[in-house]
Design a protein around this motif. Structure first.
Motif, short mmCIF file in Angstrom:
data_model
loop_
_atom_site.label_atom_id
_atom_site.label_comp_id
_atom_site.label_asym_id
_atom_site.label_seq_id
_atom_site.Cartn_x
_atom_site.Cartn_y
_atom_site.Cartn_z
N SER A 271 0.86 -1.18 0.00
CA SER A 271 0.00 0.00 0.00
C SER A 271 0.90 1.23 0.00
O SER A 271 1.81 1.35 0.82
CB SER A 271 -0.90 0.01 1.24
N LEU A 272 0.63 2.15 -0.91
CA LEU A 272 1.50 3.31 -1.09
C LEU A 272 0.90 4.60 -0.54
O LEU A 272 1.40 5.69 -0.83
CB LEU A 272 1.83 3.49 -2.57
N GLY A 273 -0.13 4.51 0.28
CA GLY A 273 -0.82 5.71 0.73
C GLY A 273 -0.07 6.52 1.76
O GLY A 273 -0.26 7.73 1.86
N SER A 274 0.78 5.88 2.55
CA SER A 274 1.42 6.57 3.67
C SER A 274 2.80 7.11 3.28
O SER A 274 3.33 6.82 2.21
CB SER A 274 1.57 5.61 4.85
N ASN A 275 3.39 7.87 4.20
CA ASN A 275 4.78 8.27 4.07
C ASN A 275 5.69 7.10 4.43
O ASN A 275 5.28 6.17 5.16
CB ASN A 275 5.09 9.45 5.00
N PHE A 276 6.92 7.17 3.94
CA PHE A 276 7.90 6.13 4.22
C PHE A 276 9.19 6.76 4.74
O PHE A 276 9.54 7.89 4.37
CB PHE A 276 8.23 5.32 2.96
N LEU A 277 9.89 6.01 5.59
CA LEU A 277 11.26 6.33 5.94
C LEU A 277 12.14 5.57 4.97
O LEU A 277 12.15 4.34 4.96
CB LEU A 277 11.57 5.92 7.38
N ILE A 278 12.86 6.30 4.14
CA ILE A 278 13.65 5.71 3.06
C ILE A 278 15.14 5.97 3.33
O ILE A 278 15.54 7.10 3.60
CB ILE A 278 13.28 6.34 1.69
N MET A 279 15.94 4.92 3.27
CA MET A 279 17.39 5.06 3.38
C MET A 279 18.03 4.40 2.16
O MET A 279 17.59 3.34 1.71
CB MET A 279 17.90 4.38 4.66
N SER A 291 16.94 0.53 3.13
CA SER A 291 15.94 0.19 4.15
C SER A 291 14.69 1.01 3.91
O SER A 291 14.77 2.17 3.49
CB SER A 291 16.50 0.46 5.55
N ILE A 292 13.53 0.40 4.18
CA ILE A 292 12.26 1.10 4.03
C ILE A 292 11.34 0.73 5.19
O ILE A 292 11.22 -0.44 5.56
CB ILE A 292 11.60 0.78 2.67
N HIS A 293 10.72 1.75 5.78
CA HIS A 293 9.73 1.55 6.84
C HIS A 293 8.54 2.47 6.57
O HIS A 293 8.72 3.60 6.11
CB HIS A 293 10.31 1.91 8.22
N LYS A 294 7.34 1.98 6.86
CA LYS A 294 6.19 2.88 6.84
C LYS A 294 6.36 3.88 7.97
O LYS A 294 6.83 3.55 9.06
CB LYS A 294 4.89 2.09 7.01
N TRP A 295 6.00 5.12 7.72
CA TRP A 295 6.16 6.18 8.72
C TRP A 295 5.00 6.08 9.70
O TRP A 295 3.92 6.62 9.48
CB TRP A 295 6.20 7.54 8.04
N ASP A 296 5.26 5.40 10.80
CA ASP A 296 4.23 5.17 11.82
C ASP A 296 4.40 6.22 12.92
O ASP A 296 5.32 6.13 13.75
CB ASP A 296 4.38 3.75 12.38
N LYS A 297 3.51 7.20 12.97
CA LYS A 297 3.61 8.28 13.95
C LYS A 297 3.52 7.78 15.38
O LYS A 297 4.00 8.42 16.31
CB LYS A 297 2.52 9.32 13.70
N LYS A 298 2.88 6.64 15.57
CA LYS A 298 2.68 6.10 16.92
C LYS A 298 3.89 5.31 17.43
O LYS A 298 3.95 4.94 18.59
CB LYS A 298 1.45 5.21 16.95
N SER A 299 4.83 5.03 16.56
CA SER A 299 5.99 4.22 16.92
C SER A 299 6.99 5.02 17.77
O SER A 299 7.58 5.99 17.29
CB SER A 299 6.69 3.68 15.67
N LYS A 300 7.18 4.60 19.01
CA LYS A 300 8.17 5.25 19.87
C LYS A 300 9.58 5.04 19.33
O LYS A 300 10.43 5.91 19.45
CB LYS A 300 8.06 4.70 21.29
N GLU A 301 9.83 3.85 18.75
CA GLU A 301 11.15 3.54 18.21
C GLU A 301 11.49 4.50 17.06
O GLU A 301 12.61 5.01 16.98
CB GLU A 301 11.19 2.09 17.73
N LEU A 302 10.52 4.74 16.20
CA LEU A 302 10.75 5.64 15.06
C LEU A 302 10.96 7.07 15.55
O LEU A 302 11.88 7.76 15.09
CB LEU A 302 9.59 5.56 14.08
N ARG A 303 10.13 7.51 16.47
CA ARG A 303 10.26 8.88 16.99
C ARG A 303 11.62 9.07 17.67
O ARG A 303 12.27 10.11 17.49
CB ARG A 303 9.13 9.19 17.99
N PHE A 304 12.05 8.09 18.44
CA PHE A 304 13.35 8.17 19.10
C PHE A 304 14.47 8.27 18.06
O PHE A 304 15.37 9.11 18.18
CB PHE A 304 13.57 6.93 19.97
#
Length: 322
Positions: A271-279, A291-304
């Protein structure tokens, strides 16, 4: 042994030492270590054989040192002490940590069950009265399984790990410990390597440091092209978290590739609807996805991780598999 005298060859077999067939190689090495010496320093003479020519003579006696907890590549390898200098000519622990750190992401790919044993036999060799190198067959097995994964990221198998340099299996050397499928080992993932990364802070930071650029962005379209998967970025504004080698013209028409990834699964791209963290990395004018991750605003790991990127000083190594 006089300097220059050729080291004797030994067949490293469990039977020759009267040990139970189920005894692991690391246990065997530890028993040898206990039997040979409990000293912290050893007279060291370079390993010499007809097929190993990059041995080195050290005038300074090697030390037997603890494997530090922050040497993540080898801290849990199965023994607690290593010899320094190691078998890759790293003479200080900071140098070992720096160079070994670039290989940690490869372990997470589980490309071969013996990857850690092979790498740590060189980066953090077990303490004995003489160096014990990996067998050539061990090197070849790990290389054949892991080189395709490295190629996905644009890295060739490094010259320092050329398998012909290592002793053949009838010398004293570290053989393969796992052959075939083993229930004790996690299954090898068939997922595209850039899509097979946990959303964990330390994992994100390892790839952040190993990547040339890092972006928050949307993907417009995914295509297959000559065995690769092609990711075409949406024209919407991209947030640059690490610009690196990217130029303005790269950002205007941003296209990334998953090398040899035309047919491997990547759930993030379902699904391509969301933002992604792209490296990614730039290799031969092509932008490769690391590396690719969906940009999950609720993820504490991503925010950190994103917050940490602003102040984090990456190690000086410039490739993830140096």
């Amino acid at each position: 042994m006089a300097h220059g005298q050729k080291s004797p060859r030994w067949a490293l077999t469990q039977g020759s030492l009267g040990l139970a067939p189920s005894l692991s190689l690391l246990s065997l090495l530890l028993l040898l270590l206990h039997a040979v010496s409990a000293a912290d320093e050893y007279d060291y003479y370079s390993w010499q054989s007809d097929n190993f020519h990059n041995g080195r003579f050290y005038t300074k006696q090697p030390q037997c040192v603890d494997i530090p907890a922050d040497l993540r590549l080898c801290h849990n390898v199965g023994y607690k002490k290593m010899r320094l200098p190691n078998l890759l000519d790293h003479e200080t622990m900071p140098e070992v940590k720096q160079q070994a750190g670039s290989w940690v992401p490869l372990l997470a790919k589980r490309c071969h069950a013996d990857t850690q044993v092979f790498l740590c036999s060189l980066f953090a060799p077990v303490c004995l009265d003489r160096p014990i190198y990996p067998c050539r067959s061990l090197c070849e097995a790990v290389r054949d399984s892991c080189a395709p994964v490295m190629e996905t990221y644009g890295f060739p198998w490094p010259e320092m790990l050329t398998c012909d340099k290592f002793p053949i299996d009838n010398d004293l050397c570290i053989p393969m410990q796992f052959t075939g499928n083993h229930a004790t080992q996690p299954p090898v993932s068939k997922v595209c390597p850039p899509c097979d990364n946990e959303l964990k802070g330390d994992n994100i930071m390892e790839h952040y440091c190993a990547s040339d650029f890092v972006l928050k962005m949307k993907i417009k379209e995914v295509k297959k092209e000559k065995g690769d998967r092609k990711l075409i970025a949406a024209q919407k504004k991209k947030k640059i978290l690490k610009q690196g080698v990217l130029r303005k013209k790269d950002l205007k028409k941003l296209t990334l590739y998953i090398k040899n990834g035309a047919n491997c699964p990547c759930s993030q791209l379902d699904s391509l609807g969301s933002n992604f963290l792209i490296m990614g990395r730039k290799v031969d004018q092509q932008l490769l996805l690391m590396s690719i991750h969906k940009w999950d605003k609720k993820s504490k790991e991503l925010r950190f991780a994103v917050k940490y990127m602003k102040s984090h000083q990456c190690p000086t190594y410039h490739t993830v598999f140096q």
